[in-house]
Scaffold this active site. Structure first.
Site, short mmCIF file in Angstrom:
data_model
loop_
_atom_site.label_atom_id
_atom_site.label_comp_id
_atom_site.label_asym_id
_atom_site.label_seq_id
_atom_site.Cartn_x
_atom_site.Cartn_y
_atom_site.Cartn_z
N ASP A 55 -28.02 14.85 -12.93
CA ASP A 55 -26.59 14.22 -12.88
C ASP A 55 -26.38 13.26 -14.04
O ASP A 55 -25.44 13.72 -14.81
CB ASP A 55 -26.74 13.10 -11.60
CG ASP A 55 -25.92 13.85 -10.37
OD1 ASP A 55 -25.67 13.08 -9.64
OD2 ASP A 55 -25.94 15.05 -10.41
N GLU A 138 14.88 -3.50 -8.33
CA GLU A 138 14.41 -2.23 -7.89
C GLU A 138 14.07 -1.76 -6.56
O GLU A 138 13.33 -2.63 -5.81
CB GLU A 138 13.20 -2.04 -8.82
CG GLU A 138 13.47 -2.56 -10.38
CD GLU A 138 12.03 -2.51 -10.90
OE1 GLU A 138 11.19 -1.77 -10.76
OE2 GLU A 138 12.15 -3.37 -11.78
N LYS A 140 12.23 -0.86 -3.44
CA LYS A 140 10.92 -0.66 -3.22
C LYS A 140 10.44 0.65 -2.18
O LYS A 140 10.59 0.78 -1.11
CB LYS A 140 10.38 -1.84 -2.34
CG LYS A 140 8.82 -1.77 -1.95
CD LYS A 140 8.49 -3.09 -1.51
CE LYS A 140 7.12 -3.57 -1.30
NZ LYS A 140 6.42 -2.38 -0.70
N ASP A 142 8.73 3.57 -0.74
CA ASP A 142 7.47 3.47 0.28
C ASP A 142 6.64 4.69 -0.12
O ASP A 142 6.81 5.74 0.65
CB ASP A 142 8.17 3.52 1.65
CG ASP A 142 7.19 2.97 2.66
OD1 ASP A 142 6.10 2.08 2.16
OD2 ASP A 142 7.26 2.97 3.88
N ARG A 161 -4.44 3.11 -6.43
CA ARG A 161 -4.38 1.51 -6.64
C ARG A 161 -5.91 1.14 -6.01
O ARG A 161 -6.58 0.39 -6.90
CB ARG A 161 -3.44 0.98 -5.64
CG ARG A 161 -3.29 -0.51 -5.82
CD ARG A 161 -2.43 -0.89 -5.19
NE ARG A 161 -2.74 -1.81 -4.12
CZ ARG A 161 -2.48 -3.13 -3.75
NH1 ARG A 161 -1.55 -3.72 -4.61
NH2 ARG A 161 -2.95 -3.52 -2.71
N TYR A 249 7.75 2.24 -12.61
CA TYR A 249 8.41 1.00 -12.95
C TYR A 249 7.70 -0.17 -13.64
O TYR A 249 8.06 -1.22 -13.61
CB TYR A 249 8.77 0.47 -11.42
CG TYR A 249 7.77 0.74 -10.50
CD1 TYR A 249 6.38 -0.11 -10.43
CD2 TYR A 249 7.78 1.43 -9.38
CE1 TYR A 249 5.59 -0.38 -9.62
CE2 TYR A 249 6.83 1.49 -8.36
CZ TYR A 249 5.70 0.72 -8.46
OH TYR A 249 4.76 0.71 -7.55
N LYS A 313 12.21 -8.72 -10.12
CA LYS A 313 11.32 -9.11 -11.36
C LYS A 313 12.06 -10.06 -12.26
O LYS A 313 13.39 -9.61 -12.47
CB LYS A 313 10.69 -8.01 -11.94
CG LYS A 313 9.97 -7.11 -11.15
CD LYS A 313 9.39 -5.80 -11.64
CE LYS A 313 8.82 -5.01 -10.92
NZ LYS A 313 8.72 -3.36 -11.31
N LYS A 337 11.93 -7.95 1.91
CA LYS A 337 11.81 -6.51 2.87
C LYS A 337 13.11 -6.47 3.54
O LYS A 337 13.88 -7.27 4.03
CB LYS A 337 10.75 -6.85 3.85
CG LYS A 337 9.42 -7.07 2.93
CD LYS A 337 9.09 -5.75 2.44
CE LYS A 337 8.07 -4.65 3.03
NZ LYS A 337 6.81 -5.29 3.58
N CYS A 431 -15.47 -7.02 29.42
CA CYS A 431 -15.33 -6.19 28.51
C CYS A 431 -15.20 -4.73 29.06
O CYS A 431 -16.30 -4.47 29.41
CB CYS A 431 -16.35 -6.29 27.35
SG CYS A 431 -16.39 -4.91 26.13
N CYS A 434 -18.46 -2.85 27.41
CA CYS A 434 -19.86 -3.12 27.61
C CYS A 434 -20.13 -3.96 28.99
O CYS A 434 -21.44 -4.01 29.57
CB CYS A 434 -20.63 -3.87 26.73
SG CYS A 434 -20.22 -5.52 26.42
N CYS A 449 -15.20 -10.34 23.88
CA CYS A 449 -16.18 -9.90 24.57
C CYS A 449 -17.44 -10.79 24.05
O CYS A 449 -17.60 -10.81 22.76
CB CYS A 449 -16.51 -8.36 24.21
SG CYS A 449 -18.10 -7.88 24.74
N CYS A 455 -22.53 -4.95 22.43
CA CYS A 455 -21.46 -4.10 22.65
C CYS A 455 -21.31 -2.99 21.71
O CYS A 455 -21.15 -3.27 20.58
CB CYS A 455 -20.24 -4.99 22.78
SG CYS A 455 -18.86 -4.21 23.45
S1 IVH Z 1 6.00 -3.83 -9.24
C1 IVH Z 1 2.21 -7.03 -9.81
N1 IVH Z 1 8.07 -2.42 -8.40
O1 IVH Z 1 5.27 -2.12 -3.77
C2 IVH Z 1 3.05 -6.09 -9.05
N2 IVH Z 1 6.37 -2.31 -6.98
O2 IVH Z 1 4.26 -4.86 -2.85
C3 IVH Z 1 3.37 -4.82 -9.51
N3 IVH Z 1 6.41 -0.81 -5.22
O3 IVH Z 1 1.84 -2.22 -5.05
C4 IVH Z 1 4.20 -4.04 -8.45
N4 IVH Z 1 8.47 -0.07 -5.86
O4 IVH Z 1 3.04 0.02 -4.57
C5 IVH Z 1 6.81 -2.91 -8.11
N5 IVH Z 1 9.98 -1.16 -8.26
C6 IVH Z 1 8.63 -1.46 -7.92
C7 IVH Z 1 8.19 -1.18 -6.83
C8 IVH Z 1 6.73 -1.41 -6.37
C9 IVH Z 1 7.49 -0.29 -4.81
C10 IVH Z 1 5.22 -1.12 -4.24
C11 IVH Z 1 3.88 -1.07 -5.05
C12 IVH Z 1 3.44 -2.17 -4.95
C13 IVH Z 1 3.91 -2.80 -4.12
C14 IVH Z 1 3.95 -4.48 -3.81
#
Ligand code: IVH
Length: 704
Positions: A55, A138, A140, A142, A161, A249, A313, A337, A431, A434, A449, A455
């Site tokens: 390796d 921005e 968020k 998912d 990540r 982003y 931000k 959120k 439990c 067990c 338990c 267990c």
């Molecule tokens: S900035 C230091 N910008 O949300 C933080 N995150 O709850 C850097 N996410 O881990 C993240 N849209 O996976 C940032 N416009 C956006 C985002 C975003 C989605 C996610 C990202 C992050 C998580 C944090």
């Protein structure tokens, strides 16, 4: 890649000329030779199962190839070995250390939280009421966050990540995403990590599930899982067939960052050719931010992709820099959120599950219901009190909700729909796994338990957590095998894993187990004998000690010996110094401290800990390198009014530069930084001969 045993390391193939000394022509020839050689060895290893070199020797070839390509990106061949994933195909994904950690964001759930976020920033920066703070808002998305390294404008490595410090190498798969630029246009820093989110649209997700179902293949719960599953395919051809998309982003390591605001950076990303979400907005004030949140909330259902909130931000990067980070999230950003999505359904039964910590958790079996595009059939009821409080009965119609990744919850019973046949649930005293007593300690919500390591539910769960990816990451030791080894009494606790090699004969007796799979498993265990303290702590599975807390503990106690000693002391005396020191660690409250002390109060845990310590090389916590800092290891006291920065900013900055910040002056104090209005501390410092600095002198010192 697994270790190839049996052949000696062959160093003769590693060229003597340093990559830095190669000229272009030789480099070109060598890349051609390397491409052939690496392909040959890959074939021998993966196809013929007959490796000719170790390796280490193979990795050296790979590394040399990468180094030459890095120096001469133009010479990268079409058939370059760095574009292939032979290694990934057989052994999962390689690891990539993030040069700058990938952190997460704190959450805000209400308008009030958002206003407090703004107020906190103003306090920290000591801004006047009239000063404007602009934010970007921005969506968020998912999806799954990624970090893509570009070298000289060319896509080099893409990583997930992971745990924030280290992710998985998904380069080959990410290259198949059409929106991920291969080459950046215009002026680009020599090295830069572009960060963002990989996702799947709602429509593509529905179509994928449909075609998966037709084929009788696995369907996904939501677009995020579908994106994750598609990205984590060992065969990039499968990833290529899945409609993945991305938004950029943020950035990680970069050798220049010539933009001054987040907004400017988003525009720069577009110029380079990255998709940036059109819904991102520059907001002039916190009111503007909140208005944007409501607008996005209204648009949410109509957007082609799932969003679970809005990220704010601070726009100015000089302010972001001053604000810095607390624990694992920046002070300059927050995720606001959206409320969870809800639906009604019938609760058909309640089942008790025993978790790895022994907690008995009631789980509701539900008539399948669609909540925000996801089919839900199970939901947690948390504990005995929750069932009582909500008066949940079997047969009831209930409201359930889910928010992003969170396990669906039962919110309430729809009493008007309660049938006469609905019956109360009797929470068991034993439990279900067990048969041991299940007890409820005073002040605890969960019945646990008491079977501990006996267990099965707990032991195997504990082992599974111990060997899982974020902990010891032992390949080939998943739940099924752990259960088998546990049933066969080969592995009863974590320490047994590392003496498994002494039971080879027993392993050979297992049906269907060849020498090769035994070799592979034992080699995988050997590879994990060295482990950083924070991962080790996390692996122990102490209740409430997740990755972030484990890291804090490692950072504070530095070595296993020191931590063990302090925790044993803490377990013996909850009013003593060791316990109060533990609770003084940021974000470790009395309840977490209690669980940690509880763990150390059990002799069988200490025995296992000591056996593990004997088998393993547990590495002390490594602090960030502050050796160049002019105040590294100095003890500093701040007093009086600081005019250029707030007290908490000054403190955070000094700590980041490796200094200790104390509250009072003593002989150990190296510097007293005194602003106007300094009183008794200044006098004490003068009496003790401690060096006194004005704020300006101090700033000059740390600038030097
Ligand atoms: S900035 C230091 N910008 O949300 C933080 N995150 O709850 C850097 N996410 O881990 C993240 N849209 O996976 C940032 N416009 C956006 C985002 C975003 C989605 C996610 C990202 C992050 C998580 C944090």
């Amino acid at each position: 890649m697994t270790k190839r045993t049996g052949s000696r390391i062959d160093f003769s193939r590693i060229r003597d000329v340093k990559v830095a000394d190669l000229d272009e022509e030789t480099a070109k020839l060598e890349l051609a030779a390397l491409a052939m050689e690496i392909a040959t060895h890959r074939d021998l290893y993966y196809q013929k199962d007959a490796p000719a070199i170790t390796d280490a020797a193979f990795d050296a070839l790979d590394k040399r190839n990468a180094a030459i390509e890095k120096r001469f990106p133009k010479l990268m061949r079409k058939d370059s070995p760095s574009k292939k994933v032979g290694a990934a195909a057989a052994t999962g994904f390689g690891k990539v250390k993030h040069a700058v950690p990938m952190l997460s964001l704190d959450n805000a759930f209400s308008e009030e939280d958002v206003r407090e976020f703004d107020a906190g920033i103003r306090r920290f920066l000591r801004l006047g009421e009239d000063e404007k703070v602009e934010y970007t808002a921005e969506p968020k998305i998912d999806g799954l966050s990624f970090s893509a390294r570009y070298e000289h404008g060319r896509l080099a490595v893409v990583a997930t990540r992971g745990d924030g410090a280290e992710g998985e190498d998904i380069t080959a798969n990410a290259r198949t995403i059409k929106e991920m630029p291969d080459m950046l246009m215009g002026d680009v820093p020599k090295h830069i990590e572009i960060r963002g989110e990989i996702y799947m649209t709602k429509a593509d997700f529905a179509a994928l599930n449909e075609s998966q179902a037709e084929k009788g293949a696995k369907t996904f719960a939501n677009p995020r899982n579908a994106a994750g599953g598609s990205l984590r395919q060992l065969d990039p051809k499968i990833t290529a067939s899945r409609p993945l998309k991305m938004f950029a982003y943020a950035w990680g390591a970069a050798d220049t960052t010539p933009w001054e605001t987040q907004w400017e950076y988003l525009q720069q990303l577009k110029h380079w050719g990255f998709p940036v979400s059109k819904e991102s907005k520059l907001c002039k004030s916190i009111d503007d931010v909140i208005a944007t949140y409501h607008k996005l909330g209204e648009m949410r259902a109509k957007l082609p992709f799932d969003i679970d909130g809005v990220v704010y931000k601070v726009n100015r990067l000089d302010w972001q820099k001053r604000l810095g980070f607390v624990s694992r999230a920046p002070r300059w950003g927050i995720a606001h959120k959206f409320p969870a999505e809800r639906a009604e359904t019938v609760l058909e039964n309640i089942e008790i599950q025993v978790g790895r910590t022994g907690a008995l958790t009631p789980v509701a079996h539900l008539q399948a219901v669609n909540v925000g595009g996801v089919s839900v059939t199970r939901s947690t009821l948390h504990n005995e009190d929750e069932i009582e409080r909500k008066d949940v009965r079997i047969g009831d119609t209930v409201v359930i909700q889910r928010a992003g990744d969170v396990i669906p919850q039962v919110v309430e019973v729809v009493l008007s729909k309660r049938p006469t046949t609905a019956r109360k649930f009797k929470f068991p005293d034993t439990c279900p796994v067990c048969g041991s007593h299940a007890v409820r300690e005073e002040g605890e919500v969960a019945k646990r338990c008491t079977g501990g390591l006996f267990c099965k539910a707990q032991a195997v769960e504990r082992l599974r957590h111990f060997t899982a990816r974020d902990a010891f990451d032992i390949e080939g030791l998943g739940e099924e095998r752990l259960q088998l080894f546990f049933d066969e009494k080969l592995i009863k606790d974590p320490a047994d894993i590392f003496v498994l090699k002494t039971h080879r004969a027993a392993l050979e007796n297992f049906e269907g187990w060849g020498q090769k799979s035994i070799d592979n498993l034992l080699a995988a265990i050997e590879r994990r004998r060295t482990i950083p303290l924070e991962k080790f702590i996390y692996a122990l599975g102490i209740p409430q000690v997740g990755q972030a807390t484990a890291r804090l503990l490692a950072k504070n106690y530095e070595s296993l010996a020191a931590w063990r000693k302090a925790m044993v002391a803490a377990s013996k005396d909850r009013d003593g110094e060791a316990f109060s020191q533990l609770t003084s660690i940021e974000s470790i409250g009395p309840s977490t401290a209690d669980d940690i002390a509880g763990f150390f109060g059990e002799t069988h845990n200490l025995e296992i800990l000591d056996r593990l310590d004997k088998e393993l090389d547990i590495q002390d916590f490594v602090r960030a390198d502050t050796s160049n800092s002019p105040i590294a290891d100095k003890t500093i006291v701040f007093t009086g009014t600081l005019e250029k920065m707030g007290r908490s900013e000054a403190k955070a900055q000094a700590q980041a530069l490796g200094a200790k910040v104390a509250g009072s002056v003593s002989k150990k104090t190296d510097y007293l930084v005194a602003g106007p209005g300094a009183g008794s501390k200044l006098k004490e410092a003068e009496a003790l001969g401690v060096k006194v600095l004005t704020e300006d002198e101090y700033l000059k010192l740390i600038d030097s």
